[in-house]
Design a protein around this motif. Structure first.
Motif, short mmCIF file in Angstrom:
data_model
loop_
_atom_site.label_atom_id
_atom_site.label_comp_id
_atom_site.label_asym_id
_atom_site.label_seq_id
_atom_site.Cartn_x
_atom_site.Cartn_y
_atom_site.Cartn_z
N GLU A 148 0.84 -1.20 0.00
CA GLU A 148 0.00 0.00 0.00
C GLU A 148 0.88 1.25 0.00
O GLU A 148 0.58 2.23 -0.70
N LYS A 175 1.57 4.18 -3.15
CA LYS A 175 1.56 5.64 -2.97
C LYS A 175 2.87 6.25 -3.47
O LYS A 175 2.86 7.31 -4.13
N GLY A 208 2.83 6.53 -7.18
CA GLY A 208 2.06 7.68 -7.64
C GLY A 208 2.85 8.97 -7.59
O GLY A 208 2.78 9.81 -8.50
N GLU A 209 3.66 9.13 -6.53
CA GLU A 209 4.47 10.33 -6.40
C GLU A 209 5.62 10.34 -7.41
O GLU A 209 5.95 11.38 -8.00
N SER A 229 7.25 15.14 -1.89
CA SER A 229 5.88 14.63 -1.79
C SER A 229 5.11 15.23 -0.62
O SER A 229 5.64 15.37 0.47
N ILE A 279 2.20 13.65 -0.13
CA ILE A 279 1.38 12.46 0.13
C ILE A 279 2.14 11.46 1.01
O ILE A 279 1.59 10.90 1.95
N VAL A 280 3.40 11.22 0.65
CA VAL A 280 4.25 10.29 1.41
C VAL A 280 5.24 11.12 2.21
O VAL A 280 6.17 11.71 1.62
#
Length: 944
Positions: A816, A820, A823-824, A886, A888-889
């Protein structure tokens, strides 16, 4: 040594005959023919014998004209329920039906004949039967074209002999239990079709009525101070039905309201004190001086002079009088309204309604006698003006009841009719029909939940059920009257003999045989007479369709698991079915009721041919295919009103194309896969493959739950997103390198194929109730074992256990995170492409940085990262300035550089090792290993 392998031929490129272009309009009819030839519906049921029973009972449409989009929505929803229940492991029969009696068909036949009364009743019924049968066959063809499975060779028809016998038997049972009575009450009446109408046969439409304010002079009487009001005072009433004024028999006052006598330039007027201002506005009265106030109860018994009929009418008290409109005094005509009728019964008023079936006055003044009520409206307004009783008059636009079939305004008219009493307590129960039905509502699962309140309110407030109709095409009311004394025959043993006639000849027997033939020989009245007169009326068609569960559902099939129809059926089929079932079996005929909304165009308008905005199912099938229509049904939240347009279909076509291409990729990469030979055990699969199978198992669980809850839009969006986002844009994209460049029998490639095989097999079964044709097409191309079902529709839904791999929770969490991170990284690669640093991902080397924890996790999967990001190399950095940070991460930083080394001619990855293999000087180390594995395999095969 053999010649080197051709690099292009060494790749495992996708190979499948499954076409990219669906050509649904051309191919679906061929699939229909194949299903018909194989007897698909019967084979599905044969395969489900002994499984738990599930019954969706079909609500019968009228067989008139072609099916429209709303009918298509309805039938496809039912089919998706039945198919999904069957694939969930249920024995789920589907028996389609048609409501063949009643006004819609009579009207069409009369049009073909050129008017009413052109042929005798028996001949008319024959023509109606032929008309209905003709359109039943047309509807069957239309419904089957939508991919709907069912017992098409033996549907239920309300005009079949056995069904008509069931209807007649059910009515006799109601009568024997004491529910049925004959009485004179106001009922909805269509003067154009000349018949009574049930509430479910009435639709409200905008209408302009003459609004009039009328005076009734005080004659005398009353109580207390009101008794002193003189004859120079007139009570004021307001109505939008001037035609009922000749039949006025009382003025109704609310006992608790305050009333006032006001002096105006138009005389002294009596009305509710709170309505004086409205009177002045509506009737252009300048001044209104209050002379005295009184309570409504003081006018009980006061006498008033009718404006033009030689009759004095009393003041009465009624709680239904309101102050919302009018004068606060209600003009009561007991022959033309339910409230008026009830007041008339309480006060002993004349139930006066001297109209014929055409709505024409058979009594009255010369000015309006012989005229129909709507023609008489302006005549009566003029008459009131001439008599000095008209205070005000103007058009009034409002919602008014219209006949559902001819769409003309209806009237309330007191006539002799047959009723089922809602308060009647039957001989086999201690509760009334209303009380039992209200109790049963709470035991039903209503979807949406508001259905429970709607049904409860309708049953709670409805009047007695008028079940008689003045028509020919239907089931006659089985009642005989003695020719000698006029009494009704109450010998139910004798009456049931008629049911046996109906079983043999249908309800036509009533018109072919005399009363004495229909009854057992020697049937006598208590007066000694043996001659009988048959009742002329037929039963309300809602009693016919409301009896469908008695005729169709046998044994354990009753009660049905679910009924599904549009919102109008709360006063229609849902309603009548509940009353019939409760009256006879004291139980609701359904465990669940599902309601769908109306079909609208893009602007939210109802679809109609007159507006030119209708999209018909036949047109959609011809242009886009039935599966696209089915996809639309699955895509919308059908419990609300749903919109349809060419633009919507174009958007869905694109969504369908993406779903189809996802399946095509799966099939293309299984061309050399034999499940029995090549499947890799779950514990030996590549980690990403195990993770994706686990995610597919979660999808299976959710979709099965959503199917069980009839939440098809959730299924559609989940399958679409999984195909487009999770598979096409992620997993399958990542797999391409492994699938195409590894040796065909390489374990890592077989791992990918194992996952694809299981995922495709699961998804095609999940999609089958929605994409009935496409799923069957995919199933034909999917590699299967010898014991696999021949049709996807015979197969069952996947179990989530089929896809579980036992992957540890820690690995799930890692993937998971990796998804992510990917995606980055893709965002950073896109920025690099836009900056012209690289042309494609394979030209890139990605450098990653992060906090120690993140870096450790990424380093653990370093070997997987180039394939995951679809780049040539992945490394780490610490001190350099990042290209991308990022949000997101947390702590993730990315640098994109051009890859080191040369481009491999086989896999197009860049590597510093290209050129090290003298036999294959233009390939990388990965491809060198793959080519060696291929050559070793060829040598081994040659040796054997």
């Amino acid at each position: 040594m053999p010649e080197p392998i051709d690099l292009k031929k060494s790749l495992n490129l996708p190979k499948t005959d499954f076409p990219m272009k669906a050509s649904l309009p051309q191919n679906e009819p061929k699939q229909l023919a194949a299903w018909h030839e194989s007897g698909i519906y019967e084979r599905i049921l044969e395969g489900r014998k002994g499984k738990p029973l599930f019954v969706l009972h079909d609500g019968p449409p009228y067989p008139t004209g072609s099916i429209h989009l709303g009918t298509g929505l309805n039938k496809i929803l039912k089919d998706m329920i039945v198919k999904s229940k069957s694939m969930a492991g249920h024995y789920a029969p589907y028996v389609p039906g048609w409501d063949c009696h009643g006004l819609p068909i009579e009207t069409q036949v009369e049009k073909e004949l050129g008017g009413k009364g052109k042929v005798p009743p028996a001949e008319f019924r024959k023509l109606c039967r032929e008309f209905a049968a003709r359109y039943v066959e047309q509807h069957k063809k239309d419904f089957k074209r939508l991919g709907i499975f069912g017992r098409w060779n033996d549907p239920y028809l309300t005009m079949s002999f056995d069904y008509e016998a069931v209807i007649a038997g059910a009515f006799l049972e109601f009568m024997e239990k004491g529910y049925v009575y004959r009485g004179r009450k106001p009922v909805y009446w269509c003067i154009y079709d000349q018949t009574a109408l049930a509430e479910a046969e009435v639709e409200y439409e905008d209408h302009s009525s003459p609004s009039i304010w009328v005076t009734f002079k005080v004659v005398g009487g009353g109580k207390g101070e009101a008794a002193k009001i003189g004859g120079d005072v007139s009570a004021v009433i307001w109505t939008t039905t001037p035609w009922t004024i000749p039949h006025n028999r009382a003025l109704a006052f609310h006992p608790d309201f305050e009333y006032a006598v006001v002096e105006t330039e138009k005389g002294k007027l009596l009305l509710a004190a709170d309505r004086v201002a409205a009177l002045q506005t509506e009737c252009e009265i300048q001044e209104a001086r209050v002379l005295g106030t009184y309570r409504g109860r003081d006018f009980d018994g006061m006498k008033f002079q009718h404006p033009f009929v030689a009759v004095q009418v009393p003041g009465i008290l009624a709680d239904y009088v309101t102050l919302d409109q009018g004068s606060g005094i209600v003009h009561a005509a007991p022959g033309h309204g339910v409230d008026d009728f009830n007041s008339g019964q309480r006060y002993g008023l004349e139930i006066y309604a001297p109209l014929n079936d055409r709505g024409e006055y058979v009594e009255g003044l010369p000015e309006y006698k012989g005229k129909d009520v709507f023609t008489a409206n302006p005549i009566i307004v003029k008459l009131l003006a001439e008599r000095g009783a008209l205070l005000g008059h103007h058009p009034y636009k409002h919602s008014y009841p219209h006949c559902w079939r001819c769409h003309n305004p209806v009237i309330f008219r007191a006539t002799e009719q047959w009723f089922i009493g809602m308060e009647a307590v039957p001989t086999d129960s201690k509760k009334s029909l209303r009380a039992e039905a209200l109790e049963e509502i709470h035991g039903v699962k209503w979807i949406p939940a508001w259905g429970e309140d709607r049904m409860y309110e309708m049953i709670e407030k409805r009047p007695d059920w008028c079940v008689s109709r003045q028509r020919f095409w239907g089931v006659p009311i089985i009642v005989f009257f003695c020719e000698g004394c006029g009494n009704q025959l109450k010998d139910y043993g004798a009456l049931k003999n008629v049911v046996r006639w109906f079983e043999k000849e249908g309800a036509d027997a009533w018109y072919k045989h005399s009363a004495e033939e229909l009854l057992p020989a020697g049937t006598k009245c208590s007066c000694g007479a043996q001659k009988w007169r048959k009742e002329n009326d037929i039963l309300d068609v809602w009693f016919d369709s409301g009896s469908s569960h008695l005729s169709v559902l046998k044994g354990a099939e009753w009660p049905a698991d679910v009924y599904l129809e549009g919102p109008d059926q709360y006063r229609g089929w849902f309603h009548s079915s509940l009353l019939v079932a409760t009256g006879i079996r004291h139980h609701a005929p359904y465990k669940g009721v599902v309601t769908h909304g109306w079909t609208l165009d893009e602007q939210g308008r109802p679809m109609s041919k007159s507006l030119g905005n209708a999209l018909e199912p036949a047109e959609i099938c011809e242009k886009w295919g039935a599966d696209l229509l089915r996809l639309w049904v699955a895509s919308v939240e059908y419990q609300a009103d749903v919109k349809m347009s060419e633009r919507v279909m174009t958007q869905l076509s694109e969504a369908y194309r993406k779903i189809r291409n996802t399946f095509r990729f799966g099939l293309g990469n299984l061309s050399d896969f034999d499940a029995a030979r090549d499947t890799i055990a779950s514990e030996n699969l590549e980690e990403i493959d195990r993770w994706m199978l686990e995610r597919t198992a979660e999808l299976v669980k959710k979709c099965r739950d959503w199917y069980a809850a009839y939440e098809f839009h959730r299924v559609y969006h989940a399958l679409h997103d999984y195909c487009v986002v999770d598979l096409s844009a992620f997993y399958y994209d990542v797999l391409k390198d492994r699938l195409y460049t590894k040796a065909a029998k390489n374990k890592a490639r077989r791992s990918a194929q194992t996952a694809i095989y299981k995922i495709t097999g699961a998804l095609v079964r999940l999609a089958a109730p929605v994409l009935a044709f496409t799923a069957e097409e995919i199933w034909k191309y999917l590699p299967k074992g010898e014991d696999a079902a021949e049709s996807v529709h015979i197969a069952e839904f996947p179990q989530e256990t089929e896809l579980r791999t036992g992957i540890p929770a820690g690995q799930v969490a890692s993937w998971e995170l990796l998804a992510k991170v990917r995606g980055e990284v893709l965002k950073a690669l896109e920025a690099a492409r836009n900056a012209k640093k690289i042309n494609s991902g394979l030209e890139a080397k990605v450098l990653l940085n992060g906090n120690p924890e993140l870096k450790a996790k990424l380093k653990h999967y370093l070997a997987e990262l180039p394939a995951l990001f679809i780049v040539s190399q992945v490394e780490f950095f610490t001190a350099e300035e990042a290209d991308y940070r990022s949000d997101i991460v947390p702590s993730l930083e990315v640098i994109v550089r051009r890859a080191d080394g040369k481009k491999c001619e086989r896999c197009w990855n860049y590597s510093v090792h290209v050129g090290e293999n003298s036999r294959y000087p233009n390939v990388c180390e990965r491809c060198s290993a793959a080519l060696k594995e291929i050559e070793d395999g060829q040598s081994s095969q040659a040796a054997t």
